[in-house]
Design an enzyme around this catalytic site. Structure first.
Site, mmCIF file in Angstrom:
data_model
loop_
_atom_site.group_PDB
_atom_site.id
_atom_site.type_symbol
_atom_site.label_atom_id
_atom_site.label_comp_id
_atom_site.label_asym_id
_atom_site.label_seq_id
_atom_site.Cartn_x
_atom_site.Cartn_y
_atom_site.Cartn_z
ATOM 1 N N ASP A 97 0.788 -1.241 0.000
ATOM 2 C CA ASP A 97 0.000 0.000 0.000
ATOM 3 C C ASP A 97 0.816 1.287 0.000
ATOM 4 O OD1 ASP A 97 1.088 -0.018 2.525
ATOM 5 O OD2 ASP A 97 -0.740 -0.694 3.516
ATOM 6 N N GLU A 119 -0.180 -9.121 -1.010
ATOM 7 C CA GLU A 119 -0.793 -8.565 0.213
ATOM 8 C C GLU A 119 -2.013 -7.711 -0.160
ATOM 9 O OE1 GLU A 119 0.675 -5.567 3.329
ATOM 10 O OE2 GLU A 119 1.557 -7.412 4.065
ATOM 11 N N ARG A 211 2.265 8.267 9.215
ATOM 12 C CA ARG A 211 2.046 9.675 8.860
ATOM 13 C C ARG A 211 0.946 10.310 9.722
ATOM 14 N NH1 ARG A 211 3.140 12.904 4.108
ATOM 15 N NH2 ARG A 211 4.759 11.406 3.606
HETATM 16 C C1 UD1 Z 1 6.627 4.948 3.733
HETATM 17 C C2 UD1 Z 1 5.245 4.532 3.215
HETATM 18 C C3 UD1 Z 1 4.468 3.816 4.323
HETATM 19 C C4 UD1 Z 1 5.267 2.696 4.935
HETATM 20 C C5 UD1 Z 1 6.624 3.209 5.361
HETATM 21 C C6 UD1 Z 1 7.477 2.083 5.886
HETATM 22 C C7 UD1 Z 1 4.058 5.976 1.625
HETATM 23 C C8 UD1 Z 1 3.207 7.181 1.462
HETATM 24 N N1 UD1 Z 1 4.476 5.712 2.857
HETATM 25 O O1 UD1 Z 1 6.406 5.926 4.746
HETATM 26 O O2 UD1 Z 1 3.263 3.296 3.776
HETATM 27 O O3 UD1 Z 1 4.569 2.212 6.055
HETATM 28 O O4 UD1 Z 1 7.288 3.819 4.239
HETATM 29 O O5 UD1 Z 1 8.538 2.547 6.649
HETATM 30 O O6 UD1 Z 1 4.340 5.307 0.660
HETATM 31 N N2 UD1 Z 1 14.048 8.476 4.930
HETATM 32 C C9 UD1 Z 1 15.421 8.416 4.868
HETATM 33 N N3 UD1 Z 1 16.015 7.220 4.539
HETATM 34 C C10 UD1 Z 1 15.304 6.100 4.315
HETATM 35 C C11 UD1 Z 1 13.909 6.156 4.403
HETATM 36 C C12 UD1 Z 1 13.301 7.356 4.691
HETATM 37 O O7 UD1 Z 1 16.104 9.397 5.073
HETATM 38 O O8 UD1 Z 1 15.901 5.055 4.023
HETATM 39 C C13 UD1 Z 1 13.402 9.769 5.241
HETATM 40 C C14 UD1 Z 1 13.473 10.778 4.073
HETATM 41 O O9 UD1 Z 1 13.626 12.063 4.594
HETATM 42 C C15 UD1 Z 1 12.077 10.623 3.446
HETATM 43 C C16 UD1 Z 1 11.234 10.378 4.669
HETATM 44 O O10 UD1 Z 1 12.027 9.555 5.518
HETATM 45 O O11 UD1 Z 1 11.695 11.762 2.703
HETATM 46 C C17 UD1 Z 1 9.884 9.780 4.446
HETATM 47 O O12 UD1 Z 1 9.947 8.637 3.592
HETATM 48 P P1 UD1 Z 1 8.586 8.187 2.813
HETATM 49 O O13 UD1 Z 1 8.844 6.941 2.064
HETATM 50 O O14 UD1 Z 1 8.013 9.343 2.071
HETATM 51 O O15 UD1 Z 1 7.556 7.945 3.987
HETATM 52 P P2 UD1 Z 1 7.564 6.909 5.202
HETATM 53 O O16 UD1 Z 1 6.990 7.630 6.364
HETATM 54 O O17 UD1 Z 1 8.858 6.247 5.300
#
Ligand code: UD1
Ligand code: UDP
Length: 380
Positions: A97, A119, A211
């Site tokens: 998702d 899933e 989120r």
């Molecule tokens: C994302 C998914 C969520 C999932 C989660 C698992 C969406 C909208 N959200 O949320 O469904 O539950 O991943 O963890 O698809 N970042 C890093 N390094 C990383 C990973 C993330 O620095 O390896 C930081 C970055 O600043 C990035 C932020 O985390 O912009 C958010 O990452 P993002 O994938 O947008 O959202 P998640 O909250 O991780």
């Protein structure tokens, strides 16, 4: 020529749950397999790729710090389109998702390529909980040609939405396949601080990242943890803090320098799974953890108001505790002080699979392409 199946994923949980499937696809003599990562996550994805020794053919490297929903979706969609035009797979497989999931299925649809959704069928029926995942998975469900539902509950959701029964396969969750390879009794942690934890204390494992929990709900959970540590001197906390800066600011703001709290960067999955296996209980808003911890006999208190994983709630291993400080505190305190309640949760049955989900999915894909005569046996 063999049918070409492209697996697309981008975040940590998708990678952990797709890794066993990538391996099973590679082992199939009837299919050609290719892997494409969006790298919606970077470091947290790379940890998983390295652990499971997966080298993607395509890496779109789209992650940016503090990325927005729209920008992440647009970068994923644009990058995936190029890859699909170049490779022309016969099917793409997406998982769960996330934005990568939805972008992968939409990009495939635009190229008239079949979509398999792993899933499939999880629902809360609340558009904004979790946000944006509930809508990502529903939209993906609309686009999918094959639905791999982990449980009968998920299959029933799809049937109720009008999906034809013959394109739904109940497989179990591939995360249980992954767990079969990661947990062992004599495991030594890669993260050295975990080897130094006090074995006489009960360990609560914590992750929070959703989120819709950004800000006050995560802060409330952290304050509840602080109060629990004061009330119960035989308890310690290991909090694996997501790399999202929004999450880190809140968690470190409340819990940095706190006695008996270990704040660690995201652990490699083997460390995390073995930590779960040795923990007393789990406090989390994670989706995957609600499936893993029950399989390891560990109660999970979920910092959310609804869950798309009702099977574990029904089985008694997962309980929703809400997002208010007092509710989180009271529920955790009760479980830590009531042996009977604890045993009831710890002994409930894992409803998520037998470790052979990937095999069933590969067989279903082979059947779809006419490479197998019989429809595969389903889970449960
Ligand atoms: C994302 C998914 C969520 C999932 C989660 C698992 C969406 C909208 N959200 O949320 O469904 O539950 O991943 O963890 O698809 N970042 C890093 N390094 C990383 C990973 C993330 O620095 O390896 C930081 C970055 O600043 C990035 C932020 O985390 O912009 C958010 O990452 P993002 O994938 O947008 O959202 P998640 O909250 O991780
Ligand atoms: N996980 C991990 N290291 C950690 C914390 C979690 O490998 O430090 C794994 C966990 O075992 C599960 C997955 O990450 O398989 C869950 O990911 P996350 O909570 O980020 O996403 P969700 O499941 O909520 O989408």
């Amino acid at each position: 020529m063999l049918p070409k199946v492209m697996t697309i994923f981008g975040t940590r949980p998708e990678a952990i749950k797709m890794a066993p499937l990538v391996k099973a696809l590679q082992a199939s003599p009837h299919l050609e397999t290719i892997t494409c990562v969006t790298a919606q996550h970077r470091e947290m994805l790379d940890q998983v790729l390295e652990l499971f020794a997966i080298t993607p053919e395509y890496d779109l490297d789209i992650m940016q710090a503090r990325q927005t929903l729209r920008d992440t979706l647009c970068r994923a969609l644009a990058g995936l389109e190029k890859v699909l035009v170049q490779e022309r797979p016969d099917m793409v497989l997406v998982h769960g998702d996330t934005l990568t999931t939805f972008a992968g299925s939409l990009a495939a649809f635009y190229q008239k390529i079949a979509v398999g959704h792993v899933e499939a069928g999880l629902r809360t029926f609340d558009k904004y909980l979790p946000f944006p995942e509930e809508i990502n998975r529903r939209l993906t469900g609309v686009l999918a040609d094959l639905h791999f539902a982990p449980t009968n509950v998920a299959r029933d959701h799809l049937l109720a939405e009008g999906v034809a029964p013959e394109i739904i396969y109940v497989t179990g969750n591939t995360v249980i396949d992954a767990l079969r390879t990661t947990v062992s009794a004599d495991y030594k942690f890669v993260c050295s601080e975990l080897n130094q934890l006090d074995p006489s204390l009960r360990t609560i494992v914590v992750t929070l990242h959703r989120r819709e929990n950004w800000g006050e709900p995560i802060a409330a959970a952290c304050r509840a943890i602080k109060r629990l540590l004061t009330a119960l001197p035989d308890v310690q906390v290991v909090f694996s803090v997501h790399l999202n800066p929004v999450v880190r600011e809140t968690v470190f703001g409340v819990l940095a320098e706190q006695e008996r709290v270990l704040l660690v960067d995201p652990l490699i999955a083997t460390d995390y799974h073995n930590l779960l296996a040795r923990s007393y209980l789990v406090l989390s808003d994670s989706g995957g953890v609600q499936e893993e911890a029950p399989a390891l006999g560990k109660p999970v208190l979920v910092v959310r108001t609804v869950t798309e994983r009702p099977e574990a709630v029904a089985a008694g291993t997962v309980r929703l505790v809400g997002i208010r400080e007092d509710d989180i505190y009271n529920a955790t305190w009760n479980l830590l002080t009531d042996q009977e309640a604890y045993q009831a949760m710890a002994q409930a049955k894992n409803p998520y699979g037998d470790g052979f989900a990937s095999q069933r999915i590969v067989q279903a894909i082979e059947f779809y392409f006419g490479k197998r005569e019989q429809r595969p046996e389903e889970y449960m």
